[in-house]
Design an enzyme around this catalytic site. Structure first.
Site, mmCIF file in Angstrom:
data_model
loop_
_atom_site.group_PDB
_atom_site.id
_atom_site.type_symbol
_atom_site.label_atom_id
_atom_site.label_comp_id
_atom_site.label_asym_id
_atom_site.label_seq_id
_atom_site.Cartn_x
_atom_site.Cartn_y
_atom_site.Cartn_z
ATOM 1 N N HIS A 1 -61.200 20.290 -26.472
ATOM 2 C CA HIS A 1 -61.390 19.265 -25.430
ATOM 3 C C HIS A 1 -61.743 17.911 -26.060
ATOM 4 O O HIS A 1 -61.269 16.867 -25.603
ATOM 5 C CB HIS A 1 -62.475 19.706 -24.463
ATOM 6 C CG HIS A 1 -62.118 20.954 -23.692
ATOM 7 N ND1 HIS A 1 -60.862 21.169 -23.159
ATOM 8 C CD2 HIS A 1 -62.842 22.063 -23.398
ATOM 9 C CE1 HIS A 1 -60.823 22.341 -22.568
ATOM 10 N NE2 HIS A 1 -62.012 22.901 -22.691
ATOM 11 N N LEU B 1 -53.103 -1.483 -16.092
ATOM 12 C CA LEU B 1 -52.726 -0.078 -15.944
ATOM 13 C C LEU B 1 -53.747 0.552 -14.993
ATOM 14 O O LEU B 1 -54.943 0.259 -15.092
ATOM 15 C CB LEU B 1 -52.784 0.658 -17.297
ATOM 16 C CG LEU B 1 -52.658 2.173 -17.257
ATOM 17 C CD1 LEU B 1 -51.218 2.581 -16.899
ATOM 18 C CD2 LEU B 1 -53.054 2.804 -18.593
ATOM 19 N N ASP C 1 -52.462 20.185 -21.139
ATOM 20 C CA ASP C 1 -52.745 21.607 -21.318
ATOM 21 C C ASP C 1 -52.597 22.003 -22.794
ATOM 22 O O ASP C 1 -51.788 21.437 -23.520
ATOM 23 C CB ASP C 1 -51.769 22.441 -20.459
ATOM 24 C CG ASP C 1 -52.279 23.852 -20.233
ATOM 25 O OD1 ASP C 1 -51.510 24.675 -19.717
ATOM 26 O OD2 ASP C 1 -53.439 24.128 -20.593
HETATM 27 C C1 LIG Z 1 -59.488 21.080 -18.512
HETATM 28 C C2 LIG Z 1 -58.113 20.877 -19.099
HETATM 29 C C3 LIG Z 1 -57.857 19.468 -19.519
HETATM 30 C C4 LIG Z 1 -57.921 21.835 -20.249
HETATM 31 C C5 LIG Z 1 -56.518 21.933 -20.764
HETATM 32 O O1 LIG Z 1 -56.429 22.843 -21.840
HETATM 33 P P1 LIG Z 1 -56.825 24.359 -21.658
HETATM 34 O O2 LIG Z 1 -58.295 24.526 -21.808
HETATM 35 O O3 LIG Z 1 -56.244 24.926 -20.388
HETATM 36 O O4 LIG Z 1 -56.123 25.012 -22.932
HETATM 37 P P2 LIG Z 1 -55.441 26.454 -23.019
HETATM 38 O O5 LIG Z 1 -54.418 26.548 -21.921
HETATM 39 O O6 LIG Z 1 -54.819 26.482 -24.398
HETATM 40 O O7 LIG Z 1 -56.544 27.464 -22.860
HETATM 41 MG MG LIG Z 2 -54.494 25.832 -19.952
#
Ligand SMILES: CC(C)CCOP(=O)(O)OP(=O)(O)O
Ligand SMILES: [Mg+2]
Length: 240
Positions: free
Chosen positions: A33, A127, A16
């Site tokens: 991403h 893995l 995240d």
């Molecule tokens: C699709 C998932 C891997 C994305 C993770 O990051 P996010 O887009 O939720 O990022 P944010 O919480 O900072 O908006």
């Molecule tokens: Mg997020």
């Protein structure tokens, strides 16, 4: 330093922070991403090197379908590009790939690629990387209940036959040698499970990292595993 004899067998990761990482740099979420994909490949490399047997990563949840179409389309194309780009490395390193989640909602081309990658790597044992795409813990449990109810209805099993093991066989993590994560890492400072693995996390040690996912690398993984190795897992027992 890390103790190899205390290495968690199964590590789960909620990746995240990609969006915030991009925002800090004045970029679109897609920039985060892309950086997040590079982060994932580094964690896969380290997990294999340190003898972790299973790595399950939350790459796209059922709830992420509500994001802007441009971001969803970007993420799905990023999965496809990354799988193609990294396939040779997975083969060379002996990394088995399984994708868990409701694949019926994915583009045909991605479904086809996933089937090919799973088939090619199904006997690798260095893995086991489980990538949760269009997945949620509740989706997994509901699907398991449906399958079990169907078997009872068909007279294959009786309600009395239903136990923890029978349910675990119906969960999508059943493909894993170690289905229950020993350690769950969530990055970006959020302190929640967000409908990731639910049944499987019953006795998992939780570690919350401040770093945004694209900034999470070797130092972060060492810190998370060091914390794990210092914990006493009691599984509800009284330990004198
Ligand atoms: C699709 C998932 C891997 C994305 C993770 O990051 P996010 O887009 O939720 O990022 P944010 O919480 O900072 O908006
Ligand atoms: Mg997020």
């Amino acid at each position: 330093g890390l103790r190899r004899d205390l290495m968690p067998r199964h590590v789960a990761v909620i990746m995240d922070g990609n969006g915030r990482w991009a925002k800090q740099r004045g970029g679109a979420a897609s920039m985060g991403h892309e950086a997040g994909a590079r982060s994932l490949m580094e964690i896969v490399r380290l997990s294999g090197y340190w003898g972790i047997k299973v790595l399950t990563v939350f790459a796209f949840s059922c709830d992420n379908w509500t994001r802007p179409k441009v971001e969803v389309d970007f993420l799905l194309s990023l999965f496809e590009r990354t799988l193609k780009a990294e396939m040779d490395k997975f083969v060379r390193e002996g990394v088995r790939i399984s994708v868990i989640g409701d694949s019926s909602r994915l583009p045909e081309s991605l479904q086809k690629l996933i089937n090919e990658v799973e088939e090619t790597t199904k006997n690798y044992s260095k893995l086991h990387l489980l990538v949760a795409v269009s997945y949620s813990g509740k989706y997994d449990v509901v699907k398991a209940c449906k399958n079990i109810a169907r078997r009872v209805k068909d007279g294959v099993i009786e309600p009395e036959d239903i136990n923890e093991s029978l349910i675990e066989q119906e969960l999508e993590t059943n493909c894993s040698e170690f289905p229950s994560p020993d350690l769950l890492i969530r990055t970006s400072g959020e302190l929640r499970i967000s409908n990731f693995l639910l049944w499987q996390l019953a006795y998992t040690e939780l570690f919350f990292a401040e770093e945004l996912w694209p900034d999470f690398g070797k130092d972060g993984l060492v810190e998370a595993i060091t914390s794990y190795q210092q914990r006493q897992r009691r599984y509800g027992r009284r330990v004198l």
